[in-house]
Design a protein around this motif. Structure first.
Motif, PDB file in Angstrom:
ATOM      1  N   ILE A  37     113.447 -76.372  43.004  1.00  0.00           N
ATOM      2  CA  ILE A  37     112.666 -75.364  42.803  1.00  0.00           C
ATOM      3  C   ILE A  37     111.435 -74.879  43.996  1.00  0.00           C
ATOM      4  O   ILE A  37     111.286 -74.098  44.677  1.00  0.00           O
ATOM      5  N   SER A  38     111.125 -76.300  43.892  1.00  0.00           N
ATOM      6  CA  SER A  38     109.802 -76.594  44.726  1.00  0.00           C
ATOM      7  C   SER A  38     109.756 -76.427  46.597  1.00  0.00           C
ATOM      8  O   SER A  38     109.441 -75.510  47.054  1.00  0.00           O
ATOM      9  N   MET A  39     111.462 -76.252  46.921  1.00  0.00           N
ATOM     10  CA  MET A  39     111.576 -75.719  47.864  1.00  0.00           C
ATOM     11  C   MET A  39     111.823 -74.934  48.193  1.00  0.00           C
ATOM     12  O   MET A  39     111.460 -74.475  49.014  1.00  0.00           O
ATOM     13  N   LYS A 123     101.952 -78.937  47.358  1.00  0.00           N
ATOM     14  CA  LYS A 123     101.140 -77.984  46.750  1.00  0.00           C
ATOM     15  C   LYS A 123     101.821 -76.858  47.210  1.00  0.00           C
ATOM     16  O   LYS A 123     101.492 -76.671  48.033  1.00  0.00           O
ATOM     17  N   PHE A 124     102.207 -76.643  45.925  1.00  0.00           N
ATOM     18  CA  PHE A 124     102.507 -74.974  46.147  1.00  0.00           C
ATOM     19  C   PHE A 124     102.106 -73.867  46.486  1.00  0.00           C
ATOM     20  O   PHE A 124     101.052 -73.131  47.806  1.00  0.00           O
ATOM     21  N   GLY A 125     100.274 -74.201  45.694  1.00  0.00           N
ATOM     22  CA  GLY A 125      99.392 -73.483  46.266  1.00  0.00           C
ATOM     23  C   GLY A 125      98.344 -73.347  47.342  1.00  0.00           C
ATOM     24  O   GLY A 125      98.167 -72.832  48.339  1.00  0.00           O
ATOM     25  N   VAL A 405     108.206 -82.927  41.608  1.00  0.00           N
ATOM     26  CA  VAL A 405     107.898 -81.982  42.003  1.00  0.00           C
ATOM     27  C   VAL A 405     107.959 -80.335  41.112  1.00  0.00           C
ATOM     28  O   VAL A 405     107.557 -80.082  40.788  1.00  0.00           O
ATOM     29  N   ASP A 406     108.951 -80.550  40.802  1.00  0.00           N
ATOM     30  CA  ASP A 406     109.431 -79.076  40.300  1.00  0.00           C
ATOM     31  C   ASP A 406     108.928 -79.360  38.888  1.00  0.00           C
ATOM     32  O   ASP A 406     108.373 -78.129  38.585  1.00  0.00           O
ATOM     33  N   SER A 407     108.908 -79.664  37.787  1.00  0.00           N
ATOM     34  CA  SER A 407     108.185 -79.667  36.810  1.00  0.00           C
ATOM     35  C   SER A 407     106.504 -79.995  36.809  1.00  0.00           C
ATOM     36  O   SER A 407     105.787 -79.172  36.028  1.00  0.00           O
ATOM     37  N   ALA A 408     106.302 -81.073  38.054  1.00  0.00           N
ATOM     38  CA  ALA A 408     104.588 -81.219  37.979  1.00  0.00           C
ATOM     39  C   ALA A 408     104.145 -79.900  38.200  1.00  0.00           C
ATOM     40  O   ALA A 408     103.278 -79.566  37.894  1.00  0.00           O
ATOM     41  N   GLU A 412     109.123 -76.049  35.985  1.00  0.00           N
ATOM     42  CA  GLU A 412     110.743 -75.344  35.713  1.00  0.00           C
ATOM     43  C   GLU A 412     112.500 -76.752  36.039  1.00  0.00           C
ATOM     44  O   GLU A 412     111.268 -78.018  36.715  1.00  0.00           O
ATOM     45  N   GLU A 413     112.830 -76.707  35.968  1.00  0.00           N
ATOM     46  CA  GLU A 413     113.885 -77.281  37.045  1.00  0.00           C
ATOM     47  C   GLU A 413     115.275 -76.617  37.147  1.00  0.00           C
ATOM     48  O   GLU A 413     115.455 -75.836  36.804  1.00  0.00           O
TER      49      GLU A 413
END
Length: 421
Positions: A37-39, A123-125, A405-408, A412-413
């Motif tokens: 999800i993060s990627m 980090k996404f932000g 990374v997704d949950s953190a 989401e998963e």
């Protein structure tokens, strides 16, 4: 107005836009299941952010000649938001907004490409902050160096920035970059290297430690990228003509040859050809043919593909020997592949390459362009990423990386296999 060319350009823009979701699948399949999800969100985040910035001011920086100027610093800032492009000149072959839309998709995919270098630990932000700044101070200006063209104040047609038109004034030939080998791939690859160095290695970084969690995603993403790349390359001719057809066939030939070359090298190195290798080889060939697709015969496109596939298959292991963690081989595929395609033109470009002209001038200007973009992008990307890391923080905590990374980051998963309700 030529409705055929207008339709061609709009279709090409739609194809290139599809490349960003395709990249999300390609990158998403390569990472751990806990990072998918993060990627993918880094690609979709770039799509949203850069799409807005391009309309607000990106086009004005990248294509100042379209408003009668020749450099980004001479922009009429009252023309922001593409307001001046709504009207269609009577003698135009396509609406200016169609070209602006086409180039917007280039900006989006270039920024998204960079994200592969920092998979599993960003980090996404912070990524979104980096993406906005890097696009503003690196991609938009570099696009102007290569692509900037339009009508000058005297009504004459001015083509290219300093890497194309400017070097032509000095050396008699300008840089050939039909669809973005320098502005897109070398640019993104150099920035990816800078980010990898600033963020450091993933926890337990070593060869073979992580494997792609979903090879079918990788193949799907590569297929979507290849499909969209026809708009990327053939669409850069801006007309449905013979040159677009040449670019189209070369976009079949080079990646097909690169796919085969990668599999052969992989078989020799590791004993088995893999689906991920096939996908990666195709992308390496697509990268290499991008600057060259309109200036090579199909035979030389195959040669370029074989060269790029073989070299990139070896180059991806350099990160282990040199000690930088380029998670998804942005450097090994996009930087190296972009350099190969750019320099290859110095030898084999129709009419001006060494084998045709007997002169090294085209190779010289190709090298100047590749080195200039590489250094500019790397230095500024490193500075931007370093400042972000020292202020808001760019890298997630090690424990969050291990946990996922997704949950953190997103809560989401990617795969919920059991309904806990």
């Amino acid at each position: 107005m030529d409705q055929g060319n207008t339709a061609f350009l709009l279709l090409a823009a739609a194809l290139v836009l599809l490349m960003t979701p395709g990249l999300a699948f390609f990158y998403g399949g390569l990472v751990k299941a806990k990072s998918v999800i993060s990627m993918m969100m880094m690609s979709f985040g770039a799509l949203g952010l850069i799409g807005v910035l391009w309309v607000l001011y990106g086009y004005a920086i990248a294509f100042p000649a379209a408003t009668g100027t020749i450099a980004p610093w001479t922009i009429d800032w009252n023309e922001l938001g593409l307001n001046s492009l709504v009207a269609v000149p009577e003698d135009a072959s396509y609406p200016p907004l169609a070209f602006a839309a086409f180039q917007a998709t280039f900006a989006i995919i270039t920024v998204a490409l960079v994200s592969g270098a920092i998979a599993d630990r960003a980090k996404f932000g912070a990524w979104m902050v980096f993406a906005g700044i890097w696009a503003t101070v690196v991609y938009f200006p570099v696009a102007s160096w290569v692509f900037n063209f339009g009508l000058a104040d005297d009504g004459s047609f001015a083509y290219g920035g300093w890497l194309t038109h400017g070097l032509q004034d000095v050396f008699g030939v300008g840089t050939i970059d039909f669809a973005g080998g320098t502005a897109v791939h070398i640019n993104a690859g150099a920035a990816g290297l800078a980010l990898a160095l600033v963020l450091g290695k993933r926890v337990g970084f070593a060869k073979g430690l992580t494997v792609p969690h979903n090879p079918p995603f990788v193949l799907l993403g590569a297929g979507l990228l290849w499909f969209g790349w026809f708009g990327f390359n053939a669409g850069s001719e801006l007309a449905a003509d013979g040159t677009a057809s040449l670019a189209f066939i070369n976009t079949i030939a080079a990646p097909a040859a690169a796919l085969l070359a990668w599999l052969i090298v992989e078989k020799i190195k590791d004993g088995k050809p893999t689906s991920v290798g096939a996908a990666s080889g195709a992308v390496a060939g697509l990268v290499a043919i991008t600057p060259a697709c309109g200036s090579l015969t199909p035979g030389y496109a195959i040669v370029l593909g074989l060269l790029a596939g073989a070299v990139c298959a070896v180059a991806i292991d350099l990160k282990f020997k040199l000690g930088f963690d380029d998670s998804l081989d942005v450097v090994g595929i996009h930087l190296i592949g972009g350099v190969i395609g750019t320099l290859f033109l110095g030898f084999f470009a129709n009419n001006t390459g060494l084998v045709y002209s007997g002169e090294f001038t085209q190779l010289l200007v190709q090298a100047i362009a590749a080195l200039s973009v590489m250094v500019y992008s790397f230095v500024l990307a490193y500075i931007i990423a370093f400042v972000i890391q020292k202020t808001m923080g760019f890298r997630i905590k090690n424990e969050d990386e291990v946990a996922g990374v997704d949950s953190a980051v997103h809560g989401e998963e990617g795969y919920v296999l059991v309904d806990a309700r």
